[in-house]
Scaffold this motif. Structure first.
Motif, PDB file in Angstrom:
ATOM      1  N   GLU A  91       0.891  -1.355  -0.085  1.00 29.54           N
ATOM      2  CA  GLU A  91      -0.049  -0.124  -0.080  1.00 29.54           C
ATOM      3  C   GLU A  91       0.925   1.215   0.067  1.00 29.54           C
ATOM      4  OE1 GLU A  91      -0.960   0.408   4.701  1.00 29.54           O
ATOM      5  OE2 GLU A  91      -1.930  -1.157   3.534  1.00 29.54           O
ATOM      6  N   ALA A  92       0.291   2.392  -0.270  1.00 25.51           N
ATOM      7  CA  ALA A  92       1.218   3.678  -0.256  1.00 25.51           C
ATOM      8  C   ALA A  92       1.784   3.808   1.182  1.00 25.51           C
ATOM      9  CB  ALA A  92       0.196   4.758  -0.389  1.00 25.51           C
ATOM     10  N   VAL A  93       3.248   4.268   1.224  1.00 30.32           N
ATOM     11  CA  VAL A  93       3.847   4.488   2.248  1.00 30.32           C
ATOM     12  C   VAL A  93       3.721   5.911   2.777  1.00 30.32           C
ATOM     13  CG1 VAL A  93       6.052   4.643   3.010  1.00 30.32           C
ATOM     14  CG2 VAL A  93       5.656   2.919   1.432  1.00 30.32           C
ATOM     15  N   ASP A  94       3.305   5.929   4.222  1.00 35.52           N
ATOM     16  CA  ASP A  94       2.946   6.951   4.917  1.00 35.52           C
ATOM     17  C   ASP A  94       4.493   7.517   5.457  1.00 35.52           C
ATOM     18  OD1 ASP A  94       1.846   9.089   6.636  1.00 35.52           O
ATOM     19  OD2 ASP A  94       1.914   7.908   8.319  1.00 35.52           O
ATOM     20  N   THR A  95       4.572   8.949   4.529  1.00 31.98           N
ATOM     21  CA  THR A  95       5.951   9.667   4.817  1.00 31.98           C
ATOM     22  C   THR A  95       5.918  10.425   6.211  1.00 31.98           C
ATOM     23  OG1 THR A  95       4.657  11.624   3.754  1.00 31.98           O
ATOM     24  CG2 THR A  95       5.789   9.986   2.370  1.00 31.98           C
ATOM     25  N   SER A  96       5.125  10.119   6.921  1.00 33.15           N
ATOM     26  CA  SER A  96       5.439  10.816   8.397  1.00 33.15           C
ATOM     27  C   SER A  96       6.462  10.700   9.151  1.00 33.15           C
ATOM     28  CB  SER A  96       4.156  10.911   9.265  1.00 33.15           C
ATOM     29  OG  SER A  96       3.663   9.452   9.368  1.00 33.15           O
ATOM     30  N   LYS A  97       6.884   9.157   9.018  1.00 35.66           N
ATOM     31  CA  LYS A  97       7.882   8.704   9.795  1.00 35.66           C
ATOM     32  C   LYS A  97       9.446   9.450   9.302  1.00 35.66           C
ATOM     33  CE  LYS A  97       6.959   4.086   9.979  1.00 35.66           C
ATOM     34  NZ  LYS A  97       7.262   2.732  10.206  1.00 35.66           N
ATOM     35  N   ALA A  98       9.510   9.387   7.950  1.00 31.69           N
ATOM     36  CA  ALA A  98      10.372   9.930   7.154  1.00 31.69           C
ATOM     37  C   ALA A  98      10.808  11.225   7.435  1.00 31.69           C
ATOM     38  CB  ALA A  98      10.355   9.653   5.675  1.00 31.69           C
ATOM     39  N   LEU A  99       9.616  11.864   7.331  1.00 29.96           N
ATOM     40  CA  LEU A  99       9.635  13.477   7.702  1.00 29.96           C
ATOM     41  C   LEU A  99      10.124  13.662   9.255  1.00 29.96           C
ATOM     42  CD1 LEU A  99       6.494  14.932   5.773  1.00 29.96           C
ATOM     43  CD2 LEU A  99       9.072  15.067   5.122  1.00 29.96           C
ATOM     44  N   ASP A 100       9.625  12.804  10.126  1.00 31.05           N
ATOM     45  CA  ASP A 100      10.201  13.034  11.557  1.00 31.05           C
ATOM     46  C   ASP A 100      11.613  12.779  11.613  1.00 31.05           C
ATOM     47  OD1 ASP A 100       9.503  13.167  14.461  1.00 31.05           O
ATOM     48  OD2 ASP A 100      10.151  11.104  14.432  1.00 31.05           O
ATOM     49  N   ILE A 101      12.171  11.713  10.831  1.00 32.42           N
ATOM     50  CA  ILE A 101      13.650  11.590  10.674  1.00 32.42           C
ATOM     51  C   ILE A 101      14.533  12.741  10.200  1.00 32.42           C
ATOM     52  CG2 ILE A 101      15.387  10.116   9.776  1.00 32.42           C
ATOM     53  CD1 ILE A 101      13.312   7.759  10.136  1.00 32.42           C
ATOM     54  N   VAL A 102      13.942  13.358   9.186  1.00 34.15           N
ATOM     55  CA  VAL A 102      14.551  14.664   8.539  1.00 34.15           C
ATOM     56  C   VAL A 102      14.554  15.471   9.527  1.00 34.15           C
ATOM     57  CG1 VAL A 102      14.189  16.429   6.801  1.00 34.15           C
ATOM     58  CG2 VAL A 102      13.680  13.947   6.242  1.00 34.15           C
ATOM     59  N   ILE A 103      13.526  15.979  10.315  1.00 35.29           N
ATOM     60  CA  ILE A 103      13.673  17.067  11.280  1.00 35.29           C
ATOM     61  C   ILE A 103      14.517  16.559  12.467  1.00 35.29           C
ATOM     62  CG2 ILE A 103      12.019  18.069  13.121  1.00 35.29           C
ATOM     63  CD1 ILE A 103       9.885  17.605  11.140  1.00 35.29           C
ATOM     64  N   SER A 104      14.529  15.330  12.947  1.00 35.82           N
ATOM     65  CA  SER A 104      15.598  15.054  13.950  1.00 35.82           C
ATOM     66  C   SER A 104      16.890  15.143  13.357  1.00 35.82           C
ATOM     67  CB  SER A 104      15.599  13.677  14.390  1.00 35.82           C
ATOM     68  OG  SER A 104      14.158  13.441  14.963  1.00 35.82           O
ATOM     69  N   GLN A 105      17.422  14.792  11.942  1.00 34.83           N
ATOM     70  CA  GLN A 105      18.636  14.819  11.617  1.00 34.83           C
ATOM     71  C   GLN A 105      19.346  16.379  11.279  1.00 34.83           C
ATOM     72  OE1 GLN A 105      19.613  11.950   9.102  1.00 34.83           O
ATOM     73  NE2 GLN A 105      21.424  12.921   8.028  1.00 34.83           N
ATOM     74  N   PHE A 106      18.328  17.006  10.685  1.00 40.27           N
ATOM     75  CA  PHE A 106      18.739  18.379  10.283  1.00 40.27           C
ATOM     76  C   PHE A 106      18.636  19.446  11.194  1.00 40.27           C
ATOM     77  CE2 PHE A 106      18.417  15.946   6.402  1.00 40.27           C
ATOM     78  CZ  PHE A 106      19.418  16.178   5.733  1.00 40.27           C
ATOM     79  N   SER A 107      17.910  19.432  12.189  1.00 38.17           N
ATOM     80  CA  SER A 107      17.555  20.411  13.138  1.00 38.17           C
ATOM     81  C   SER A 107      19.069  20.977  13.887  1.00 38.17           C
ATOM     82  CB  SER A 107      16.490  20.064  14.438  1.00 38.17           C
ATOM     83  OG  SER A 107      15.303  20.076  13.689  1.00 38.17           O
ATOM     84  N   ASN A 108      18.973  22.178  13.959  1.00 38.79           N
ATOM     85  CA  ASN A 108      20.360  22.836  14.561  1.00 38.79           C
ATOM     86  C   ASN A 108      21.610  22.507  14.042  1.00 38.79           C
ATOM     87  OD1 ASN A 108      18.604  24.144  16.652  1.00 38.79           O
ATOM     88  ND2 ASN A 108      18.447  22.078  17.739  1.00 38.79           N
ATOM     89  N   LEU A 109      21.613  21.832  12.989  1.00 38.34           N
ATOM     90  CA  LEU A 109      22.836  21.871  12.158  1.00 38.34           C
ATOM     91  C   LEU A 109      23.355  23.318  11.705  1.00 38.34           C
ATOM     92  CD1 LEU A 109      22.519  18.818   9.588  1.00 38.34           C
ATOM     93  CD2 LEU A 109      23.716  18.942  11.907  1.00 38.34           C
ATOM     94  N   GLU A 110      24.795  23.600  11.524  1.00 37.82           N
ATOM     95  CA  GLU A 110      25.208  24.721  11.165  1.00 37.82           C
ATOM     96  C   GLU A 110      25.090  24.598   9.552  1.00 37.82           C
ATOM     97  OE1 GLU A 110      26.740  27.192  13.009  1.00 37.82           O
ATOM     98  OE2 GLU A 110      26.506  26.103  14.750  1.00 37.82           O
ATOM     99  N   VAL A 111      24.933  26.001   8.987  1.00 35.22           N
ATOM    100  CA  VAL A 111      24.811  26.146   7.630  1.00 35.22           C
ATOM    101  C   VAL A 111      26.141  25.508   7.000  1.00 35.22           C
ATOM    102  CG1 VAL A 111      24.907  27.644   5.592  1.00 35.22           C
ATOM    103  CG2 VAL A 111      23.378  28.141   7.693  1.00 35.22           C
ATOM    104  N   ALA A 112      27.225  25.445   7.695  1.00 36.67           N
ATOM    105  CA  ALA A 112      28.569  25.086   7.040  1.00 36.67           C
ATOM    106  C   ALA A 112      28.595  23.584   7.009  1.00 36.67           C
ATOM    107  CB  ALA A 112      29.756  25.681   7.827  1.00 36.67           C
ATOM    108  N   GLU A 113      27.812  22.846   7.704  1.00 38.37           N
ATOM    109  CA  GLU A 113      27.636  21.438   7.660  1.00 38.37           C
ATOM    110  C   GLU A 113      27.041  20.983   6.402  1.00 38.37           C
ATOM    111  OE1 GLU A 113      27.211  19.522  11.719  1.00 38.37           O
ATOM    112  OE2 GLU A 113      26.291  21.353  12.108  1.00 38.37           O
ATOM    113  N   LEU A 114      26.219  21.785   5.635  1.00 39.32           N
ATOM    114  CA  LEU A 114      25.361  21.533   4.601  1.00 39.32           C
ATOM    115  C   LEU A 114      25.959  22.266   3.274  1.00 39.32           C
ATOM    116  CD1 LEU A 114      22.013  21.601   6.414  1.00 39.32           C
ATOM    117  CD2 LEU A 114      23.351  19.606   5.763  1.00 39.32           C
ATOM    118  N   SER A 115      26.842  23.078   3.375  1.00 35.11           N
ATOM    119  CA  SER A 115      27.319  23.808   2.226  1.00 35.11           C
ATOM    120  C   SER A 115      27.762  23.214   1.158  1.00 35.11           C
ATOM    121  CB  SER A 115      28.039  25.212   2.845  1.00 35.11           C
ATOM    122  OG  SER A 115      29.352  24.631   3.138  1.00 35.11           O
TER     123      SER A 115
END
Length: 154
Positions: A91-115
């Motif tokens: 069935e269609a995969v619910d993306t809410s788990k993935a979005l939660d992981i995105v928020i946890s991983q990218f929150s409070n990172l420095e801009v330099a860490e993603l540049s």
């Protein structure tokens, strides 16, 4: 004397035939045993591993809505992802788990860490590993890849 020489020759022939018979039997055992071992490794040794965890086959791509994540020093990351599902997902995969992981991983990172591309790819690889693990049940993977469809740092 002639009789003794003849007896010795007969005994040597009999002994030679016995040695030849033993050599043939040993060779047959080695050949059959080797064939049996080869057949075992060819047909049975790897079959358990392959059936335990089949390779996932790609199916539909599920697009998640874009979200905004707070970075350090008042910066923001607008990110949208898509999930490459497998044929195991019935069935269609619910993306809410993935979005939660995105928020946890990218929150409070420095801009330099993603540049740089190298740093983004490292974060993407880590994110993919976490998401695939989150969407795996009983050794069946429902998601096999994560794609960035939008990635804007402000």
């Amino acid at each position: 004397m002639a009789k003794d020489d003849k007896d010795e020759k007969d005994e040597k022939k009999k002994g030679g035939k016995k040695k030849l018979l033993i050599i043939i039997i040993v060779a047959a055992v080695v050949v059959l045993g080797g064939g049996g071992v080869g057949a075992y490794f060819a047909f049975f040794a790897h079959s358990g591993e392959e059936n335990a965890h089949p390779e996932p086959t790609p199916s539909a791509v599920v697009v998640a809505e874009a979200i905004t994540v707070n970075l350090a020093d008042g910066h923001y990351l607008k990110i949208a992802i898509a999930l490459q599902t497998t044929t195991n997902a019935v069935e269609a995969v619910d993306t809410s788990k993935a979005l939660d992981i995105v928020i946890s991983q990218f929150s409070n990172l420095e801009v330099a860490e993603l540049s740089t591309n190298k740093q983004r790819e490292a974060e993407k690889a880590e994110l993919t590993e976490k998401v695939v693990k989150a969407y795996t049940e009983e050794k069946l993977e429902y998601v096999m890849a994560v794609y960035f469809t939008e990635f804007v740092i402000q």
